[in-house]
Design an enzyme around this catalytic site. Structure first.
Site, PDB file in Angstrom:
ATOM      1  N   THR A   1     -11.715   5.360   3.090  1.00 41.56           N
ATOM      2  CA  THR A   1     -10.507   5.917   3.722  1.00 41.56           C
ATOM      3  C   THR A   1     -10.808   7.328   4.218  1.00 41.56           C
ATOM      4  OG1 THR A   1      -9.511   7.102   1.871  1.00 41.56           O
ATOM      5  CG2 THR A   1      -9.205   4.718   1.897  1.00 41.56           C
TER       6      THR A   1
ATOM      7  N   ASP B   1     -10.646  11.006  -5.661  1.00 40.48           N
ATOM      8  CA  ASP B   1     -11.886  11.793  -5.643  1.00 40.48           C
ATOM      9  C   ASP B   1     -11.733  13.036  -6.512  1.00 40.48           C
ATOM     10  OD1 ASP B   1      -9.999  12.721  -3.712  1.00 40.48           O
ATOM     11  OD2 ASP B   1     -11.533  14.032  -2.863  1.00 40.48           O
TER      12      ASP B   1
ATOM     13  N   GLU C   1       0.857  -1.194   0.000  1.00 41.37           N
ATOM     14  CA  GLU C   1       0.000   0.000   0.000  1.00 41.37           C
ATOM     15  C   GLU C   1       0.890   1.240   0.000  1.00 41.37           C
ATOM     16  OE1 GLU C   1      -3.054   0.433   2.977  1.00 41.37           O
ATOM     17  OE2 GLU C   1      -3.595   2.415   2.207  1.00 41.37           O
TER      18      GLU C   1
ATOM     19  N   PHE D   1      -9.393  10.087   3.315  1.00 44.76           N
ATOM     20  CA  PHE D   1      -9.477  11.046   2.204  1.00 44.76           C
ATOM     21  C   PHE D   1     -10.675  10.768   1.305  1.00 44.76           C
ATOM     22  CE2 PHE D   1      -5.549  12.477   3.796  1.00 44.76           C
ATOM     23  CZ  PHE D   1      -5.406  13.766   3.331  1.00 44.76           C
TER      24      PHE D   1
ATOM     25  N   GLU E   1       4.984   4.991   3.557  1.00 42.85           N
ATOM     26  CA  GLU E   1       4.442   6.339   3.800  1.00 42.85           C
ATOM     27  C   GLU E   1       5.599   7.257   4.180  1.00 42.85           C
ATOM     28  OE1 GLU E   1       2.727   9.440   3.999  1.00 42.85           O
ATOM     29  OE2 GLU E   1       1.097   8.012   3.781  1.00 42.85           O
TER      30      GLU E   1
ATOM     31  N   ASP F   1      -2.018  12.030  -3.438  1.00 43.88           N
ATOM     32  CA  ASP F   1      -2.126  13.497  -3.471  1.00 43.88           C
ATOM     33  C   ASP F   1      -2.485  13.952  -4.888  1.00 43.88           C
ATOM     34  OD1 ASP F   1      -1.410  14.078  -0.715  1.00 43.88           O
ATOM     35  OD2 ASP F   1       0.561  13.295  -1.247  1.00 43.88           O
TER      36      ASP F   1
HETATM   37  C1  LIG Z   1      -4.027  12.251   0.244  1.00 38.21           C
HETATM   38  S1  LIG Z   1      -3.172  11.197   1.320  1.00 38.21           S
HETATM   39  C2  LIG Z   1      -4.172   9.704   1.290  1.00 38.21           C
HETATM   40  C3  LIG Z   1      -3.984   8.872   2.512  1.00 38.21           C
HETATM   41  C4  LIG Z   1      -4.818   7.587   2.553  1.00 38.21           C
HETATM   42  N1  LIG Z   1      -4.465   6.683   1.501  1.00 38.21           N
HETATM   43  C5  LIG Z   1      -6.292   7.885   2.512  1.00 38.21           C
HETATM   44  O1  LIG Z   1      -6.944   7.556   1.519  1.00 38.21           O
HETATM   45  O2  LIG Z   1      -6.800   8.429   3.502  1.00 38.21           O
HETATM   46  C6  LIG Z   1      -1.768  10.694   0.338  1.00 38.21           C
HETATM   47  C7  LIG Z   1      -0.640  10.124   1.179  1.00 38.21           C
HETATM   48  O3  LIG Z   1       0.391   9.655   0.323  1.00 38.21           O
HETATM   49  C8  LIG Z   1       1.657   9.931   0.926  1.00 38.21           C
HETATM   50  N2  LIG Z   1       2.668   9.926  -0.141  1.00 38.21           N
HETATM   51  C9  LIG Z   1       2.733  10.779  -1.185  1.00 38.21           C
HETATM   52  N3  LIG Z   1       3.762  10.464  -1.979  1.00 38.21           N
HETATM   53  C10 LIG Z   1       4.368   9.379  -1.417  1.00 38.21           C
HETATM   54  C11 LIG Z   1       5.509   8.607  -1.764  1.00 38.21           C
HETATM   55  N4  LIG Z   1       6.220   8.865  -2.872  1.00 38.21           N
HETATM   56  N5  LIG Z   1       5.854   7.576  -0.975  1.00 38.21           N
HETATM   57  C12 LIG Z   1       5.141   7.297   0.146  1.00 38.21           C
HETATM   58  N6  LIG Z   1       4.047   8.004   0.523  1.00 38.21           N
HETATM   59  C13 LIG Z   1       3.675   9.028  -0.241  1.00 38.21           C
HETATM   60  C14 LIG Z   1       1.432  11.283   1.595  1.00 38.21           C
HETATM   61  O4  LIG Z   1       2.350  11.494   2.642  1.00 38.21           O
HETATM   62  C15 LIG Z   1      -0.001  11.155   2.098  1.00 38.21           C
HETATM   63  O5  LIG Z   1      -0.058  10.677   3.423  1.00 38.21           O
END
Ligand SMILES: C[S@@+](CC[C@H](N)C(=O)[O-])C[C@H]1O[C@@H](n2cnc3c(N)ncnc32)[C@H](O)[C@@H]1O
Length: 271
Positions: A250, A211, A100, A252, A125, A175
């Site tokens: 989730t 989304d 994941e 987000f 993460e 993101d």
């Molecule tokens: C918008 S959040 C979504 C979190 C979760 N999946 C949810 O749906 O609630 C995106 C997450 O991806 C992580 N992230 C972004 N680029 C990443 C990378 N290259 N490697 C690991 N994590 C990453 C960010 O730190 C952030 O916590």
């Protein structure tokens, strides 16, 4: 428990209800108690800093998250290294491995891992508070089938994940990088998708969700054009009918719904 020092070896926790797993459990990969800072690597003079899919958030850790990092990272964490992982050693058993990417606070990771004890999960993460939060859940729920790495997923794939070795990959609500000039930071884009696909075993799956409508359109286009992947659906994956596309809501996902966004899931299979 005292945190192990860098370079120390920690014993795996025994799974609660699985004797075969307990019998197989071997010392975990060398893990270090300090956190890797994925953005701290020096950039050689004259070279450009790579475009990353994240900006490290400076948020404070709660005392519980800090305690989880100190005490639990040596037990459930993997240290970043430029060497392919041996899945049997990492998890202490042979089972399908699902990666994941960007698990946020880890609530979905923990829920899925609890519902699929026969599968091993590795979460990656960069957000330190999220790593602490997932470690806490692993410990509270005694999840023997989850390991965590605090690092950039792009480098993890490049240096540590053996090719053709993953049963599945979850990328939930990456993101969105809404501004056009930031689109280059989006994770679900080439060349990353080609690399990601090459680490999935033939027949394994990639499940993405977003989304943001224009990101969903981009995902569909990029994944459809990747020769190593085939869409399991005609277009987006309806959660109700596709067992792989079913997942808990989730954080987000819920945020997107509060904002009145739609939600799009995509499930592609490795050829
Ligand atoms: C918008 S959040 C979504 C979190 C979760 N999946 C949810 O749906 O609630 C995106 C997450 O991806 C992580 N992230 C972004 N680029 C990443 C990378 N290259 N490697 C690991 N994590 C990453 C960010 O730190 C952030 O916590």
């Amino acid at each position: 428990m005292t945190a192990a020092g860098p370079g120390s070896v920690a014993a795996l926790p025994s799974p609660r209800n699985d004797d075969s797993m307990a019998a197989l459990a071997t010392p975990l990969y060398i893990v270090s108690a300090h956190i890797n800072d994925p953005s701290s690597a020096p950039v050689p003079v004259g070279a450009r800093r790579p475009v990353r899919s994240f900006v490290l958030r400076q948020g404070r850790l709660s005392p519980a998250q800090q305690r989880a990092l100190d005490e639990l990272l040596p037990r459930y964490g993997l240290a970043f290294a430029n060497a392919p992982l041996d899945w049997r050693r990492v998890f202490g058993r042979t089972a399908p491995v699902v990666l994941e990417i960007g698990f946020g606070m880890g609530e979905t990771t923990a829920a899925i891992a609890a519902s699929r004890p026969d599968v091993n999960f590795l979460g990656v993460e960069v957000f330190m508070a999220g790593v602490g939060a997932l470690l806490k859940r692993i410990d509270e729920q005694q999840l023997a089938n989850v390991r965590v790495i605090h690092h950039d997923a792009v480098e993890l794939l490049r240096d540590m994940i053996p090719p053709d070795s993953l049963a599945g990959v979850h990328v939930y609500f990456p993101d969105p990088w809404q501004k056009k000039r930031h689109h280059k930071r989006r994770l679900i884009a080439q060349p990353f998708v080609g690399r990601l696909a090459s680490h999935i075993a033939p027949g394994g799956y990639l499940h993405c969700a977003t989304d943001w409508e224009d990101y969903a359109v981009q995902m569909l286009e990029v994944l459809s054009n990747e020769p190593q992947l085939a869409n399991s659906c005609a277009g987006y994956a309806p959660g109700g009918s596709n067992p792989i596309a079913q997942r808990p809501t989730t954080k987000f996902h819920a945020r997107g719904e509060r904002l009145g966004h739609g939600v799009w899931d995509l499930v592609f299979l490795r050829r």
